[in-house]
Motif scaffolding. Structure first.
Motif, PDB file in Angstrom:
ATOM      1  N   MET A 173       0.827  -1.215   0.000  1.00 27.36           N
ATOM      2  CA  MET A 173       0.000   0.000   0.000  1.00 27.36           C
ATOM      3  C   MET A 173       0.853   1.252   0.000  1.00 27.36           C
ATOM      4  O   MET A 173       1.848   1.324   0.714  1.00 27.36           O
ATOM      5  CB  MET A 173      -0.934   0.005   1.215  1.00 27.36           C
ATOM      6  N   THR A 174       0.450   2.211  -0.775  1.00 30.06           N
ATOM      7  CA  THR A 174       1.121   3.503  -0.967  1.00 30.06           C
ATOM      8  C   THR A 174       2.544   3.297  -1.515  1.00 30.06           C
ATOM      9  O   THR A 174       2.989   2.156  -1.656  1.00 30.06           O
ATOM     10  CB  THR A 174       1.202   4.368   0.322  1.00 30.06           C
ATOM     11  N   LYS A 180       0.036  -5.617   4.156  1.00 24.75           N
ATOM     12  CA  LYS A 180      -1.371  -5.583   4.557  1.00 24.75           C
ATOM     13  C   LYS A 180      -1.593  -6.603   5.668  1.00 24.75           C
ATOM     14  O   LYS A 180      -1.604  -7.808   5.424  1.00 24.75           O
ATOM     15  CB  LYS A 180      -2.253  -5.886   3.350  1.00 24.75           C
ATOM     16  N   THR A 181      -1.736  -6.092   6.885  1.00 26.46           N
ATOM     17  CA  THR A 181      -1.892  -7.001   8.022  1.00 26.46           C
ATOM     18  C   THR A 181      -3.342  -7.091   8.477  1.00 26.46           C
ATOM     19  O   THR A 181      -3.648  -7.778   9.440  1.00 26.46           O
ATOM     20  CB  THR A 181      -1.002  -6.562   9.204  1.00 26.46           C
ATOM     21  N   MET A 318      15.675  -1.123   4.628  1.00 25.39           N
ATOM     22  CA  MET A 318      14.361  -0.654   4.202  1.00 25.39           C
ATOM     23  C   MET A 318      13.454  -0.598   5.428  1.00 25.39           C
ATOM     24  O   MET A 318      13.439  -1.522   6.234  1.00 25.39           O
ATOM     25  CB  MET A 318      13.825  -1.667   3.181  1.00 25.39           C
ATOM     26  N   ASP A 319      12.716   0.510   5.543  1.00 21.41           N
ATOM     27  CA  ASP A 319      11.761   0.626   6.654  1.00 21.41           C
ATOM     28  C   ASP A 319      10.403   0.121   6.195  1.00 21.41           C
ATOM     29  O   ASP A 319       9.738   0.756   5.378  1.00 21.41           O
ATOM     30  CB  ASP A 319      11.617   2.091   7.089  1.00 21.41           C
ATOM     31  N   LEU A 320      10.014  -0.995   6.745  1.00 24.22           N
ATOM     32  CA  LEU A 320       8.762  -1.615   6.306  1.00 24.22           C
ATOM     33  C   LEU A 320       7.637  -1.235   7.276  1.00 24.22           C
ATOM     34  O   LEU A 320       7.818  -1.286   8.490  1.00 24.22           O
ATOM     35  CB  LEU A 320       8.962  -3.133   6.291  1.00 24.22           C
ATOM     36  N   THR A 321       6.496  -0.839   6.711  1.00 27.43           N
ATOM     37  CA  THR A 321       5.354  -0.483   7.556  1.00 27.43           C
ATOM     38  C   THR A 321       4.168  -1.386   7.232  1.00 27.43           C
ATOM     39  O   THR A 321       4.189  -2.115   6.242  1.00 27.43           O
ATOM     40  CB  THR A 321       4.950   0.982   7.307  1.00 27.43           C
ATOM     41  N   VAL A 347       5.600  -2.535  -5.416  1.00 28.60           N
ATOM     42  CA  VAL A 347       5.464  -1.212  -4.811  1.00 28.60           C
ATOM     43  C   VAL A 347       5.137  -0.227  -5.932  1.00 28.60           C
ATOM     44  O   VAL A 347       5.775  -0.247  -6.991  1.00 28.60           O
ATOM     45  CB  VAL A 347       6.762  -0.779  -4.101  1.00 28.60           C
ATOM     46  N   GLY A 348       4.135   0.596  -5.677  1.00 28.78           N
ATOM     47  CA  GLY A 348       3.684   1.554  -6.683  1.00 28.78           C
ATOM     48  C   GLY A 348       2.348   2.089  -6.237  1.00 28.78           C
ATOM     49  O   GLY A 348       2.131   2.291  -5.046  1.00 28.78           O
ATOM     50  N   ASP A 349       1.444   2.286  -7.200  1.00 33.29           N
ATOM     51  CA  ASP A 349       0.115   2.771  -6.816  1.00 33.29           C
ATOM     52  C   ASP A 349      -0.847   2.598  -7.993  1.00 33.29           C
ATOM     53  O   ASP A 349      -0.435   2.294  -9.108  1.00 33.29           O
ATOM     54  CB  ASP A 349       0.191   4.250  -6.411  1.00 33.29           C
ATOM     55  N   GLY A 350      -2.135   2.820  -7.704  1.00 32.88           N
ATOM     56  CA  GLY A 350      -3.124   2.882  -8.774  1.00 32.88           C
ATOM     57  C   GLY A 350      -3.713   1.543  -9.192  1.00 32.88           C
ATOM     58  O   GLY A 350      -4.038   1.356 -10.364  1.00 32.88           O
ATOM     59  N   ALA A 351      -3.870   0.603  -8.237  1.00 32.33           N
ATOM     60  CA  ALA A 351      -4.538  -0.654  -8.575  1.00 32.33           C
ATOM     61  C   ALA A 351      -5.928  -0.346  -9.132  1.00 32.33           C
ATOM     62  O   ALA A 351      -6.653   0.484  -8.591  1.00 32.33           O
ATOM     63  CB  ALA A 351      -4.655  -1.537  -7.339  1.00 32.33           C
ATOM     64  N   HIS A 352      -6.292  -0.978 -10.214  1.00 34.96           N
ATOM     65  CA  HIS A 352      -7.599  -0.816 -10.870  1.00 34.96           C
ATOM     66  C   HIS A 352      -7.824   0.611 -11.402  1.00 34.96           C
ATOM     67  O   HIS A 352      -8.948   0.985 -11.707  1.00 34.96           O
ATOM     68  CB  HIS A 352      -8.767  -1.186  -9.930  1.00 34.96           C
TER      69      HIS A 352
END
Ligand SMILES: [Zn+2]
Length: 379
Positions: A173-174, A180-181, A318-321, A347-352
């Motif tokens: 996400m983002t 995604k937990t 890498m800082d993983l959130t 990693v990216g954005d704009g699914a669908h």
């Protein structure tokens, strides 16, 4: 562990070439011919890159699914990646694959073809670096996630029940690529109201309006929204009536329910199925129920995330959130059966969305993260 990331970083150009190839093979969920073509390519590519074996699981209506095996062991870890996209045939001509400013665009590049390529390279790295696992890896490529798993659901549940852990290669996400937990459960309902038809001019008092009944139900349903707990109801579609001079006999609504925990989910379903008619002489019928249960942020899920965060920090700097989402995935199906970590893909954005893109430089990192998770939990 130390050299996995460097190893994959050195192969990034090869990874990008495979990304271009997979995006160019369009795979709209309902186009069996195209989806099957990509499925065959995936099976071949999986065997070539990872040295594992594949079985094609045929389906008459939807695309065939591909089940990859890698390594051996009594127990197994499941990796999930759907290879269908929401994009209709021909989208590739309007929005062809291209790279600009380090971002790759094209239909399905982010959701979730990038994740699939990263997954293949993770196994490839484990093979090339001779990192042994005590567990078998099952990599399931399903063809129908975007349309709610009509054909792969049972298969996914069967494999998840046999697995110690499940890793889902849906996008993060983002632009931070958060894992995604928590994913909400999804319920779908239809509420049908029945009244008594009558002439609106001659006998208005003799009729019972189904639309009036449905409108009252809708107010109640909207009132159930609780944004604090995250249990939400959306009346997304209504229909009814035959004309302005007839007191309507029928009206219906389609409702989408989302809830974070199984307890809340079941409570909300119960509420929906027990709606009662409000107007004398009218009737309502509620059908539907759970579509996908929630992926809950359990202790086991938190622990998986913490391990991923630690590995990312130590070996990839890498800082993983983590984040929660209301959207469903294959992870919702596996969560009740095995600890599931989702959002490990691109990693990216704009699914669908038309601006869908993937950040190329993240590919070797995410691929390395998955390889390290497998090396950790596979032993
Ligand atoms: Zn997806």
């Amino acid at each position: 562990m130390q050299n996995i990331y460097q190893h994959l970083e050195a192969q990034k150009e090869e990874m990008y070439a495979y990304l271009e190839e997979i995006v160019n093979k369009e795979s709209p969920s309902h186009d069996k011919e195209l989806v099957d073509e990509l499925g065959s390519w995936l099976a071949k590519t999986y065997e070539k890159l990872t040295g594992g074996t594949t079985t094609i699981i045929p389906d008459d209506v939807y695309g065939n699914h591909i089940r990859g095996e890698w390594g051996s062991g009594e127990s197994q870890i499941l990796i999930l990646g759907h290879f269908d996209t929401i994009w209709p045939k021909g989208t590739i001509n309007k929005r062809p694959f291209k790279v600009e400013n380090g971002k790759a665009v094209g239909p399905g590049v982010f959701d979730m073809k990038g994740g699939i390529i990263q997954g293949l390279f993770a196994l490839k790295a484990l093979k090339e670096l001779n990192i042994p696992l005590n567990k078998k890896i099952v990599f399931l490529f399903d063809s129908d996630e975007e349309i709610g798993n009509p054909s792969s659901r049972e298969l996914i549940e069967k494999e998840a029940a046999k697995s110690d852990y499940v890793f889902v290669l849906e996008p993060g996400m983002t632009e931070k690529g958060s894992l995604k937990t928590s994913r909400k459960g999804v319920g779908i309902f239809n509420v049908e109201a029945t009244g008594l038809p009558a002439h609106a001019g001659i006998d208005p008092e003799k009729g019972v309006s189904a639309i009036h009944e449905l409108a009252l139900q809708i107010l109640d349903i909207e009132g159930l929204n609780d944004f604090k707990t995250g249990t939400t109801f959306n009346v997304g579609k209504i229909s009814g009536g035959t004309g302005s001079n007839v007191i309507p006999e029928k009206a219906s609504a389609e409702i989408d329910l989302r809830a974070k925990t199984q307890v809340e989910f079941e409570r909300a379903i119960e509420t929906m199925l027990n709606l009662k008619p409000k107007l004398p002489g009218s009737n309502i019928k509620v059908t539907g129920g759970a579509n996908r249960g929630p992926l809950e942020r359990t202790e086991e899920v938190i622990s998986l995330f913490k391990t991923a965060r630690h590995l990312a920090k130590k070996y990839i700097l890498m800082d993983l959130t983590e984040k929660e989402t209301g959207g469903g995935s294959d992870g919702n199906l596996t969560a009740p059966l095995a600890p599931t970590l989702d959002g490990l893909g691109a990693v990216g954005d704009g699914a669908h969305a038309h601006h869908e893109y993937l950040i190329l430089s993240e590919m070797p990192k995410r691929s390395a993260l998955l390889a390290m998770l497998l090396a950790t939990y596979g032993n």
